[in-house]
Design a protein around this motif. Structure first.
Motif, PDB file in Angstrom:
ATOM      1  N   GLY B  19      36.765 -13.843 -30.091  1.00 11.85           N
ATOM      2  CA  GLY B  19      35.524 -13.588 -29.375  1.00 11.85           C
ATOM      3  C   GLY B  19      34.398 -14.472 -29.881  1.00 11.85           C
ATOM      4  N   LYS B  20      34.247 -14.528 -31.177  1.00 15.14           N
ATOM      5  CA  LYS B  20      33.170 -15.314 -31.763  1.00 15.14           C
ATOM      6  C   LYS B  20      33.387 -16.810 -31.553  1.00 15.14           C
ATOM      7  N   LEU B  21      34.606 -17.257 -31.782  1.00 13.35           N
ATOM      8  CA  LEU B  21      34.883 -18.683 -31.588  1.00 13.35           C
ATOM      9  C   LEU B  21      34.774 -19.070 -30.119  1.00 13.35           C
ATOM     10  N   GLY B  22      35.071 -18.143 -29.248  1.00 11.35           N
ATOM     11  CA  GLY B  22      34.915 -18.400 -27.829  1.00 11.35           C
ATOM     12  C   GLY B  22      33.472 -18.720 -27.495  1.00 11.35           C
ATOM     13  N   GLN B  23      32.562 -17.970 -28.091  1.00 14.67           N
ATOM     14  CA  GLN B  23      31.137 -18.238 -27.865  1.00 14.67           C
ATOM     15  C   GLN B  23      30.768 -19.614 -28.389  1.00 14.67           C
ATOM     16  N   VAL B  24      31.236 -19.927 -29.581  1.00 18.99           N
ATOM     17  CA  VAL B  24      30.925 -21.222 -30.187  1.00 18.99           C
ATOM     18  C   VAL B  24      31.483 -22.362 -29.335  1.00 18.99           C
ATOM     19  N   PHE B  29      30.814 -26.850 -25.518  1.00 19.81           N
ATOM     20  CA  PHE B  29      31.272 -27.482 -24.277  1.00 19.81           C
ATOM     21  C   PHE B  29      30.133 -27.492 -23.261  1.00 19.81           C
ATOM     22  N   ALA B  30      29.426 -26.380 -23.165  1.00 24.90           N
ATOM     23  CA  ALA B  30      28.307 -26.269 -22.226  1.00 24.90           C
ATOM     24  C   ALA B  30      27.249 -27.325 -22.510  1.00 24.90           C
ATOM     25  N   ALA B  31      26.981 -27.571 -23.783  1.00 31.39           N
ATOM     26  CA  ALA B  31      25.966 -28.564 -24.142  1.00 31.39           C
ATOM     27  C   ALA B  31      26.358 -29.944 -23.630  1.00 31.39           C
ATOM     28  N   ARG B  32      27.646 -30.248 -23.696  1.00 34.96           N
ATOM     29  CA  ARG B  32      28.090 -31.557 -23.208  1.00 34.96           C
ATOM     30  C   ARG B  32      28.114 -31.623 -21.692  1.00 34.96           C
ATOM     31  N   LEU B  33      28.406 -30.494 -21.064  1.00 40.71           N
ATOM     32  CA  LEU B  33      28.494 -30.468 -19.602  1.00 40.71           C
ATOM     33  C   LEU B  33      27.116 -30.476 -18.933  1.00 40.71           C
ATOM     34  N   ALA B  34      26.119 -29.962 -19.625  1.00 41.22           N
ATOM     35  CA  ALA B  34      24.804 -29.745 -19.018  1.00 41.22           C
ATOM     36  C   ALA B  34      24.269 -30.953 -18.238  1.00 41.22           C
ATOM     37  N   PRO B  35      24.359 -32.168 -18.805  1.00 40.17           N
ATOM     38  CA  PRO B  35      23.831 -33.327 -18.064  1.00 40.17           C
ATOM     39  C   PRO B  35      24.517 -33.534 -16.710  1.00 40.17           C
ATOM     40  N   LEU B  36      25.738 -33.004 -16.553  1.00 38.75           N
ATOM     41  CA  LEU B  36      26.441 -33.141 -15.276  1.00 38.75           C
ATOM     42  C   LEU B  36      26.038 -32.049 -14.288  1.00 38.75           C
ATOM     43  N   GLY B  37      25.255 -31.077 -14.751  1.00 39.28           N
ATOM     44  CA  GLY B  37      24.912 -29.953 -13.891  1.00 39.28           C
ATOM     45  C   GLY B  37      26.042 -28.942 -13.782  1.00 39.28           C
ATOM     46  N   LEU B  38      26.958 -28.977 -14.738  1.00 39.08           N
ATOM     47  CA  LEU B  38      28.094 -28.052 -14.725  1.00 39.08           C
ATOM     48  C   LEU B  38      28.040 -27.136 -15.943  1.00 39.08           C
ATOM     49  N   ARG B  39      28.741 -26.021 -15.827  1.00 38.49           N
ATOM     50  CA  ARG B  39      28.956 -25.155 -16.993  1.00 38.49           C
ATOM     51  C   ARG B  39      30.457 -24.899 -17.115  1.00 38.49           C
ATOM     52  N   PRO B  40      30.874 -24.419 -18.290  1.00 37.90           N
ATOM     53  CA  PRO B  40      32.318 -24.271 -18.513  1.00 37.90           C
ATOM     54  C   PRO B  40      33.039 -23.517 -17.401  1.00 37.90           C
ATOM     55  N   ARG B  41      32.416 -22.439 -16.916  1.00 41.03           N
ATOM     56  CA  ARG B  41      33.132 -21.628 -15.940  1.00 41.03           C
ATOM     57  C   ARG B  41      33.465 -22.375 -14.646  1.00 41.03           C
ATOM     58  N   LEU B 106      33.337 -35.614 -11.110  1.00 36.85           N
ATOM     59  CA  LEU B 106      32.831 -34.638 -12.082  1.00 36.85           C
ATOM     60  C   LEU B 106      33.977 -33.997 -12.858  1.00 36.85           C
ATOM     61  N   ARG B 107      35.054 -33.720 -12.154  1.00 34.88           N
ATOM     62  CA  ARG B 107      36.186 -33.090 -12.818  1.00 34.88           C
ATOM     63  C   ARG B 107      36.761 -33.995 -13.907  1.00 34.88           C
ATOM     64  N   ARG B 108      36.893 -35.272 -13.594  1.00 32.77           N
ATOM     65  CA  ARG B 108      37.420 -36.197 -14.603  1.00 32.77           C
ATOM     66  C   ARG B 108      36.488 -36.290 -15.806  1.00 32.77           C
ATOM     67  N   ARG B 109      35.185 -36.293 -15.515  1.00 38.73           N
ATOM     68  CA  ARG B 109      34.232 -36.361 -16.631  1.00 38.73           C
ATOM     69  C   ARG B 109      34.289 -35.105 -17.477  1.00 38.73           C
ATOM     70  N   ALA B 110      34.452 -33.979 -16.807  1.00 41.23           N
ATOM     71  CA  ALA B 110      34.513 -32.710 -17.537  1.00 41.23           C
ATOM     72  C   ALA B 110      35.708 -32.666 -18.482  1.00 41.23           C
ATOM     73  N   VAL B 111      36.832 -33.192 -18.009  1.00 48.73           N
ATOM     74  CA  VAL B 111      38.012 -33.234 -18.879  1.00 48.73           C
ATOM     75  C   VAL B 111      37.728 -34.071 -20.112  1.00 48.73           C
ATOM     76  N   ALA B 112      37.084 -35.211 -19.903  1.00 51.99           N
ATOM     77  CA  ALA B 112      36.775 -36.085 -21.036  1.00 51.99           C
ATOM     78  C   ALA B 112      35.855 -35.384 -22.028  1.00 51.99           C
ATOM     79  N   LEU B 113      34.872 -34.644 -21.519  1.00 50.29           N
ATOM     80  CA  LEU B 113      33.935 -33.948 -22.396  1.00 50.29           C
ATOM     81  C   LEU B 113      34.617 -32.806 -23.141  1.00 50.29           C
ATOM     82  N   ALA B 114      35.560 -32.162 -22.472  1.00 52.23           N
ATOM     83  CA  ALA B 114      36.309 -31.098 -23.142  1.00 52.23           C
ATOM     84  C   ALA B 114      37.118 -31.687 -24.288  1.00 52.23           C
TER      85      ALA B 114
END
Lengths: 154, 154
Positions: B19-24, B29-41, B106-114
């Motif tokens: 649970g805790k590591l999931g938040q971390v 991941f969210a911080a890296r995705l933010a510039p794309l206008g995406l969130r993890p979900r 966007l999907r390809r970029r998201a994979v790279a950021l993950a």
DNA sequence: TATTGTTATACTCTATAACTATA
DNA sequence: TATAGTTATAGAGTATAACAATA
């Protein structure tokens, strides 16, 4: 064919997978804790307080949340009669939080319920696999600076 | 001594730790995705749509959330011009969701950021440790019924 | 002035229930 | 009637900022 399995999906990365599994794990743990009037987030506090009373800011720092969150969590734990706030006589701004007898009992039960949840999630894992998984997660938690000084005394 | 390390702390159980590591992990991941206008979900949806359009209820079932959540997520993805809702002409209640060209990018970029996020979290792990961790997590995800039919085609 | 704890407020993620339009 | 999607609302979790009491 027409489908490349190794195209690397986001859902197989730790970044994504940990987030989703964290929700699942917390949900299952929460379901078991509910009858005790506790939620997962309270457990780290009970553990931190098990060996000595601590001030609220200490707790906030140790579990990595903002101080106002600790206020809420302690309100809830106080309502469950698990902790007491005791004003520090040498510095009256501080409150020393101490576990009650009931709090100690709740903490032990919470540990047992967490173990049950683990067994459910690890069904089918052999000992080595389970250990490898736990070790890996603890290592990430460690490098992320979680529970650094208190829960890993050895 | 005075302190028994093997007293089994809640914070070392999967139930709590995940649970805790999931938040971390989600936070990073969210911080890296933010510039794309995406969130993890959003990422699981982009992935599910990569190979064929799908109806909203299909998506909800596949990612294990309630249908109203998918409505929100698709509103956001539509606003980011990543997906299009296309009314199904044979059953006008359904909307087929399809990825746009921008959505694929966007999907390809998201994979790279993950992957970047993973590398950050796995710093210091050797290949075998990292693989063991990922395998264990995928196995739990599998037994929990997450992404069962779509992301693990082999 | 700085620090401890508190309150007020807001944002994300999720769920349930009631609704609409189609079937 | 039943189903696909939508809306409204509520709950848990988090954070920031402004505040009171004390140092």
């Amino acid at each position: 064919m027409g489908y490349v399995a190794t195209e690397e999906s986001v859902t197989q990365t730790l970044a994504f997978l940990l987030g989703k599994l964290g929700q699942v794990a917390s949900g299952r743990f929460a379901a078991r804790l509910a009858p005790l009037g506790l939620r997962p987030r309270h457990c780290a506090l009970l553990e931190l307080l098990a060996h000595a009373p601590k001030a609220q800011l200490e707790l906030a720092h140790a579990i990595g949340v903002t101080p106002s969150v600790v206020v809420d969590m302690l309100d809830e734990l106080e309502q469950a009669e698990a902790v007491r706030r005791v004003r520090d006589s040498t510095d009256r701004r501080r409150q020393l939080i101490e576990l009650t007898t009931k709090g100690r009992r709740l903490r032990r039960r919470a540990v047992a319920l967490a173990r049950e949840t683990d067994e459910e999630m690890l069904a089918g894992f052999d000992t080595a696999q389970a250990a490898a998984l736990r070790t890996g997660l603890l290592r990430i938690a460690d490098s992320a600076g979680l529970f650094g000084s208190v829960t890993r005394p050895s």
